[in-house]
Design an enzyme around this catalytic site. Structure first.
Site, PDB file in Angstrom:
ATOM      1  N   THR A 299       0.914  -1.016   0.225  1.00  0.00           N
ATOM      2  CA  THR A 299       0.098   0.020  -0.032  1.00  0.00           C
ATOM      3  C   THR A 299       0.883   1.092  -0.071  1.00  0.00           C
ATOM      4  O   THR A 299       1.894   1.224   0.657  1.00  0.00           O
ATOM      5  CB  THR A 299      -1.095   0.078   0.990  1.00  0.00           C
ATOM      6  OG1 THR A 299      -1.838   1.138   1.285  1.00  0.00           O
ATOM      7  CG2 THR A 299      -0.305  -0.131   2.559  1.00  0.00           C
TER       8      THR A 299
ATOM      9  N   LYS B  88      -9.803   3.921   0.913  1.00  0.00           N
ATOM     10  CA  LYS B  88      -8.318   3.705   0.720  1.00  0.00           C
ATOM     11  C   LYS B  88      -7.860   3.356  -0.786  1.00  0.00           C
ATOM     12  O   LYS B  88      -8.806   2.975  -1.697  1.00  0.00           O
ATOM     13  CB  LYS B  88      -8.233   2.314   1.405  1.00  0.00           C
ATOM     14  CG  LYS B  88      -6.816   1.535   1.395  1.00  0.00           C
ATOM     15  CD  LYS B  88      -6.867   0.266   0.371  1.00  0.00           C
ATOM     16  CE  LYS B  88      -5.388   0.081   0.138  1.00  0.00           C
ATOM     17  NZ  LYS B  88      -5.072  -0.038  -1.224  1.00  0.00           N
TER      18      LYS B  88
ATOM     19  N   THR C 100      -7.188  -2.401  -3.959  1.00  0.00           N
ATOM     20  CA  THR C 100      -6.779  -1.262  -4.465  1.00  0.00           C
ATOM     21  C   THR C 100      -7.655  -0.336  -3.823  1.00  0.00           C
ATOM     22  O   THR C 100      -7.539   0.155  -2.569  1.00  0.00           O
ATOM     23  CB  THR C 100      -6.489  -1.305  -5.834  1.00  0.00           C
ATOM     24  OG1 THR C 100      -7.694  -1.293  -6.517  1.00  0.00           O
ATOM     25  CG2 THR C 100      -5.404  -1.934  -6.495  1.00  0.00           C
TER      26      THR C 100
ATOM     27  N   GLU D 208      -0.163   8.074  -6.269  1.00  0.00           N
ATOM     28  CA  GLU D 208       1.182   7.820  -6.253  1.00  0.00           C
ATOM     29  C   GLU D 208       2.152   8.830  -7.015  1.00  0.00           C
ATOM     30  O   GLU D 208       1.937   9.127  -8.263  1.00  0.00           O
ATOM     31  CB  GLU D 208       1.451   6.231  -7.102  1.00  0.00           C
ATOM     32  CG  GLU D 208       0.787   5.197  -6.507  1.00  0.00           C
ATOM     33  CD  GLU D 208       0.839   3.880  -6.860  1.00  0.00           C
ATOM     34  OE1 GLU D 208       0.664   2.807  -6.208  1.00  0.00           O
ATOM     35  OE2 GLU D 208       0.958   3.865  -8.050  1.00  0.00           O
TER      36      GLU D 208
ATOM     37  N   ASN E 120       6.543   2.316  -8.858  1.00  0.00           N
ATOM     38  CA  ASN E 120       6.180   1.344  -9.447  1.00  0.00           C
ATOM     39  C   ASN E 120       6.930   0.572 -10.404  1.00  0.00           C
ATOM     40  O   ASN E 120       6.720  -0.644 -10.860  1.00  0.00           O
ATOM     41  CB  ASN E 120       5.056   1.901 -10.540  1.00  0.00           C
ATOM     42  CG  ASN E 120       3.734   2.264  -9.866  1.00  0.00           C
ATOM     43  OD1 ASN E 120       2.949   1.300  -9.241  1.00  0.00           O
ATOM     44  ND2 ASN E 120       3.243   3.466  -9.683  1.00  0.00           N
TER      45      ASN E 120
ATOM     46  N   THR F  96       7.156  -7.989  -7.645  1.00  0.00           N
ATOM     47  CA  THR F  96       6.034  -9.052  -7.230  1.00  0.00           C
ATOM     48  C   THR F  96       6.794 -10.200  -6.386  1.00  0.00           C
ATOM     49  O   THR F  96       7.878 -10.415  -6.640  1.00  0.00           O
ATOM     50  CB  THR F  96       5.430  -9.540  -8.398  1.00  0.00           C
ATOM     51  OG1 THR F  96       6.605  -9.911  -9.416  1.00  0.00           O
ATOM     52  CG2 THR F  96       4.247  -8.930  -9.156  1.00  0.00           C
TER      53      THR F  96
END
Lengths: 251, 251
Positions: B2, B28, B39, B124, B246, B251
């Site tokens: 997050t 959120k 998300t 972001e 990003n 991952t």
């Protein structure tokens, strides 16, 4: 403003009816747009003798899979230009259609493809060349919609920049396009290695995938398993340098 | 993952048939997407008594001009959620439609609007809140297409980040959308100051415009002068920090 950093030229040769034919091209462009200024400019020349209508036809076909299949940032230009000039100096019998037109079209596509790839390699802030192929779509048109959505996704482009084998961002970008996507059928390959099958992660060598993603040429293939539609888009990653070029530039 | 950095809540009150009604919400979300994880999550509560069908209707209307009118990076999420719960504790006569539904819908839209704005502010890498309004379009739908195209243009978002009053990127992004645009009619205002008229630069105070663009809240208005269609999209700028978040996330 120009952010072109590399010369972009291509030349190929072939034979038509006993005559040697040359097709050559030169291109300029690295961001898709800079309003009020010329952006992408491509000039292709050939010595082939060909009727204007036939030349126009093969140029449109060649552009479709080359210049119309690249994207740096999704921001199309107001002034992209692709011009082909045919002098006839090769003294072949003037082409009006048929297999000779196809043959010259193939040479033209080769030159256009090489120039289009060179433009993406020189994309603003680009550090990687990324080939996004969507196969198994219901049609080529749907494959194109999905491939463009992936190639223009900032999240996907950042993942590529960071060398992350993030198939979730690939599937998500395809899923939000207008193409039909069934996540339970889709599979995804990165550099030939299947990392996702039927919407779920496969067992794959993560270290090897990360090493592949750290390279400068990345191939992504998403198979939708819904039909035979197929399309490939060439793009690049999204880096801090892109922001620097486009945020620090002032009108 | 997050990247939420700020709490996002909103509460408003009104009166319905003598009863005090409260609508409150919490949200959120800061990037539009992070596959496999929740998300954007929004929960809205009210003590109003209202039939489920009427509540659904006013929620859809409120979402359309709020959560469906924001974009951080154009990457929509696979798992956005907006839920409203109505307890009926306010003991008003159960709303089934009419002006009471409109009144509650107004309160709901106020809460949703505040939360949607809070999400964009917390986008972001965002450093600026940008309100993009397209007016004078042939229809509201076309105004929306043009406004989204501007709000999702990486070049426009970089220009905002760099504080550049670059109306060319605004007009170009609108022009490549599916909306009808006639550059010879369009005009553009930045913070109320006309910088472009009929597709050409106006005489304006460049230093003042740059000072305005350096602020943290930017309002852009493009008037197409073709009709009465109008739509506003809220977005943020595109910064190096977005890339960092990003590209460096794995991952």
């Amino acid at each position: 403003m120009t952010t072109d950093t590399r010369p972009k030229t291509a030349i190929v040769q072939g034979r038509l009816g006993g005559q040697r034919i040359t097709v050559a091209g030169v291109a300029k462009g690295s961001g898709m747009i800079a309003p009020s200024m010329a952006t992408m400019l491509v000039f292709v020349t050939t010595d082939a003798a060909i009727a204007a209508s036939a030349l126009h036809r093969i140029l449109r076909t060649a552009a479709d899979t080359t210049f119309n299949a690249i994207t740096v940032d999704g921001d199309t230009s107001t002034s992209d230009t692709l011009i082909v000039l045919a002098s006839g100096a090769a003294a072949n019998r003037t082409i009006t259609g048929g297999t000779d037109a196809q043959k010259l079209g193939g040479l033209l596509e080769e030159v256009c493809g090489a120039l289009a790839e060179a433009i993406v390699r020189d994309g603003e802030g680009a550090t990687k060349l990324v080939r996004v192929t969507v196969g198994g779509a219901r049609s080529d048109a749907e494959a194109r919609l999905a491939a463009r959505s992936i190639a223009e996704s900032p999240l996907f482009k950042c993942a590529v920049h960071g060398g992350d084998p993030n198939w979730g961002r690939i599937l998500a970008a395809a899923g939000r396009s207008q193409a039909r996507v069934d996540q339970d059928r889709a599979s995804c390959k990165l550099g030939g290695v299947t990392v996702m099958r039927r919407g779920a992660s496969c067992r794959f060598d993560l270290a090897a995938a990360q090493k592949y993603m750290a390279g400068s040429e990345i191939s992504v293939e998403l198979d939708l398993h819904l039909g035979s539609g197929r399309y490939t888009v060439l793009t690049c990653d999204l880096s801090r340098e892109y922001i620097a070029i486009n945020a620090d530039y002032h009108t």
